[in-house]
Design a protein around this motif. Structure first.
Motif, short mmCIF file in Angstrom:
data_model
loop_
_atom_site.label_atom_id
_atom_site.label_comp_id
_atom_site.label_asym_id
_atom_site.label_seq_id
_atom_site.Cartn_x
_atom_site.Cartn_y
_atom_site.Cartn_z
N SER B 67 -22.68 -3.95 5.23
CA SER B 67 -21.40 -3.35 5.60
C SER B 67 -21.54 -1.84 5.76
O SER B 67 -20.94 -1.24 6.65
CB SER B 67 -20.34 -3.64 4.53
OG SER B 67 -20.05 -5.00 4.51
N ASP B 188 -18.26 -7.43 11.15
CA ASP B 188 -18.73 -7.44 9.77
C ASP B 188 -18.31 -8.74 9.09
O ASP B 188 -17.17 -8.89 8.68
CB ASP B 188 -18.16 -6.24 9.01
CG ASP B 188 -18.73 -6.16 7.60
OD1 ASP B 188 -19.67 -6.92 7.29
OD2 ASP B 188 -18.24 -5.34 6.80
N GLU B 189 -19.24 -9.66 8.95
CA GLU B 189 -18.97 -10.97 8.33
C GLU B 189 -17.69 -11.58 8.90
O GLU B 189 -16.86 -12.10 8.15
CB GLU B 189 -18.84 -10.81 6.80
CG GLU B 189 -20.04 -10.10 6.18
CD GLU B 189 -20.67 -10.87 5.04
OE1 GLU B 189 -20.37 -12.07 4.89
OE2 GLU B 189 -21.46 -10.27 4.31
MG LIG Z 1 -20.29 -6.59 3.20
#
Ligand SMILES: [Mg+2]
Ligand SMILES: Nc1ncnc2c1ncn2[C@@H]1O[C@H](COP(=O)(O)OP(=O)(O)O)[C@@H](O)[C@H]1O
Lengths: 280, 400
Positions: B67, B188-189
């Motif tokens: 992240s 992000d994910e």
């Molecule tokens: Mg993360």
């Protein structure tokens, strides 16, 4: 035991400071006293001129719609306000309402920007927080003294003292509400290229609104709690009736006026709470 | 020419970051630096390039710095050292105004928990990026509507996010990122918060979209399966460092070190693939509510010869087959309870696919996948065989 330290002349320092402020800012205080005082009087007078029946109906309709078309608050408002009218306290009610209205307005107009500043800067927060603590814990009576020094007696110092006492919650809640906005939403706003101002108005304030409104509600309630105290320095309204009943030991009159304040408090509290809900 | 070039990029969290940075250059580990300076190494001298139209996956365990790295790419986090170039422009030296322009025009982001504004409708969320640019209302709403149609949400534009399922919310997140047609997508994910089945749908959909759009995508995940499915290249991160970059093949065949190998071992597919990974969405009827007519209608619609029966709480009760249902209907029987059969093969979500093979081959109906007795999915022979074929395919190459 600690005789070797002479008693510090704090009280006289504060006296001097208040005197200095009073004299130096006379050019500011005097016109405020005159113009704002005039505005307060005229507001209260105009309000008193509206026939009570109309006011009562308007409040009832407002209550009905704000509480999601339920009858409870509307019925309570009608009965409560009719009671006040019946006790011949109507014009006092209007003065009290004016006092609460202006001190809350002032608190909100100044408190929200200060809360925003506080949320944006840790330095600002660490400076403002203890000031708020001080404002809230200092006995409210104490504010009457500089209020009188600055503005004489009457409605204006009453509004001033209520304002100081009632502002902290809206500042605190604004700060809290903005700081509570989730990181992801703040990041989303930044990642799409919002400016600081766009982020504040398009994301942070809308997200913080329920919290800020809870603060506004508390602020209004605190300024209402000041009406009796403010009457000690000449503010007109229901507070003055309570005070004079106290001075003459008239339990009945005191109870009636106090009860009128409670009715006003309940109506305003429920109305502002509903305002909060209907906007979520 | 690369679209994104990252050079020697580091981020260290904490007050003594400069000091920590020089310790990093001396070769101290993340743990040692934390002990010595109290600083956390988020990203350690990352270096890579991403080409136009590439899906570049950054993978690693939780806390490995994914992240942080992706946020350095649009400078939501300011780097401690190093450079990020988008084409030839160095993000690290841009002022606020220039940076805002890059964020508005070149790259947009999709978030793990969707990052939608709850007080805005789907459409109002989707226009956000264009709204802050000052595009006029009509134009931005037109573009947003197109983007929403692209992700299949054309008829939900006036709903609020809370009225949508997780998968649909992330479609809004995707539409919002695509609406302005940026060159680069940072994700992000983006699918990590979704259920496995929906997650797979979303991966497929992203791949379909990518075929049409040819964006440059940086995709973060902690899931190797996901990385292998969608990545053109994969970067593996550990403790803030990138330990290997390569195509999925390269990563599987030649793990650069023990860490990568351990990751890859997990993907020895026959061992690790479980029922959950290959199950399909089941068609069902609820015997508390539905009778033979509904059952027949559903089977006809889907072309099935049998259908699973559940109760109100999704507990698996058995199945009914078409002949029985037809007969029941003709005999005016209104409850499925009288014709229900329960000789179906059942496995748990966690059952490895090897074991499923044993129960599926002579079963008249698909295998039911359950979790605490609740029906979660079904497995048909076709998907099972396809999954096993994949495994063997890898095995052959391994031996070669
Ligand atoms: Mg993360
Ligand atoms: N704002 C922050 N302050 C301090 N440490 C942080 C911060 N953000 C992340 N970290 C640390 O940096 C490391 C990498 O975190 P992160 O990038 O979130 O990892 P991932 O996304 O791979 O799970 C972790 O050790 C985390 O604790």
């Amino acid at each position: 035991m600690l005789d070797f330290i002479p008693s510090l002349p704090i009280a006289s320092w504060v006296d001097d400071a208040v005197k200095w402020v009073t004299n130096t800012f006379e050019f500011f205080f005097d016109p405020v006293k005159d113009n704002f005082g005039w505005l307060l009087d005229i507001s209260a007078e105009y309000l008193s001129m509206i026939p009570p029946v109309i006011v009562i109906l308007l409040v009832a309709v407002l209550a009905f719609f704000m509480s999601g078309k339920k009858l409870g608050l509307a019925v309570f408002s009608i009965i409560g306000l009719l009671f006040i009218e019946n006790q011949e306290l109507w014009s006092e009610l209007m003065y009290t309402f004016t006092l609460v209205l202006y001190s809350s307005l002032l608190a909100v107009v100044i408190g929200i920007p200060v809360g925003i500043l506080m949320s944006k800067s840790n330095t600002a927060e660490s400076i403002i927080r203890p000031i708020l603590d001080f404002m809230q814990t200092m006995p409210a009576f104490v504010y009457l003294i500089p209020a009188v020094a600055f503005f004489g007696i009457g409605m204006v110092p009453g509004v001033f003292a209520s304002f100081i006492f009632a502002t902290p919650p809206v500042v605190r809640f604004t700060n809290l509400g903005i700081r509570q906005v989730s990181t992801e939403l703040v990041e989303a706003s930044d990642a799409f290229g919002a400016t600081g101002q766009q982020k504040l108005f398009k994301v942070e304030l809308p997200m913080a609104k329920p919290t800020i409104m809870a603060g506004v509600n508390q602020t209004i309630m605190l300024s209402l709690s000041m009406v009796v105290i403010a009457s000690m320095i000449g503010a007109s309204g229901l507070g003055r009736d309570v005070l004079s009943a106290l001075q003459r030991a008239e339990a009945g009159a005191g109870f009636v006026a106090g009860f009128a304040i409670v009715i006003l408090a309940i109506i305003i509290d429920r109305l502002t709470q509903n305002f909060n809900k209907s906007n979520q | 020419m690369p679209v994104i070039e990252v050079d020697n990029l580091s981020k260290i969290f904490g007050k003594r970051s400069k000091e920590a940075l020089s310790l990093l250059d001396e070769g101290l580990s993340k743990d040692e630096i934390l002990k010595k300076t109290g600083c956390t190494v988020g990203v350690n001298r990352a270096k890579f390039q991403v080409e136009a139209g590439e899906v570049f996956v950054i993978m690693g365990l939780s806390g490995s710095g994914k992240s942080t790295l992706v946020r350095l790419l649009n400078r939501l986090i300011n780097p401690t050292a190093g450079d990020v170039y988008v084409h030839d422009d160095n993000l690290s030296t841009m002022n606020k105004e220039e940076l805002r322009r890059v964020r508005r025009e070149k790259m947009s982001m999709v978030f793990q928990k969707f990052g939608l504004f709850p007080f805005r409708t789907v459409l109002e969320n989707t226009v956000f990026g264009m709204e802050v640019q000052g595009m006029d209302k009509e134009e931005r709403e037109k573009k947003a509507t197109e983007a929403l149609e692209l992700v299949g949400l054309g008829s939900f534009i006036h709903q609020y996010p809370s009225q949508l399922s997780g998968g649909m919310q992330q479609r809004v997140g995707l539409a919002r990122a695509l609406a302005n047609d940026p060159e680069i997508l940072l994700m992000d994910e983006a699918f990590s918060a979704l259920d496995p089945l929906i997650r797979k749908d979303m991966q497929d959909e992203l791949m379909d979209l990518q075929e049409k759009m040819q964006k440059t995508i940086i995709f973060i995940t902690h899931d190797l399966d996901e990385a292998l499915r969608i990545g053109d290249r994969i970067a593996l991160m550990k403790d803030g460092s990138i330990v290997q970059i390569g195509t999925p093949e390269e990563i599987l065949m030649n793990p650069a070190n023990d860490y990568v190998e351990k990751f890859v071992e997990d993907v020895d597919r026959s061992k690790v693939l479980t029922a959950e990974n290959i199950m399909l969405r089941p068609e069902t009827v609820d015997f508390d509510k539905h009778g033979p007519r509904v059952a027949l209608e559903r089977m006809r619609e889907q072309g099935l010869s049998s259908i699973y029966v559940i109760d109100r709480t999704r507990q698996l009760k058995g199945y009914v087959n078409a002949n029985d249902v037809l007969e029941a209907r003709n005999n005016q029987i209104t409850s499925l309870k009288e014709i229900i059969r329960d000789d179906m093969p059942t496995v748990e979500k966690e059952t490895p696919i090897q074991e499923i093979f044993d129960v599926i081959h002579d079963s008249p109906v698909p295998v039911a996948v359950t979790e605490e007795g609740k029906l979660r999915g079904i497995i048909i022979k076709g998907t099972l065989i396809a999954a096993l074929a994949n495994v063997n395919g890898n095995g052959v190459e391994d031996n070669a």
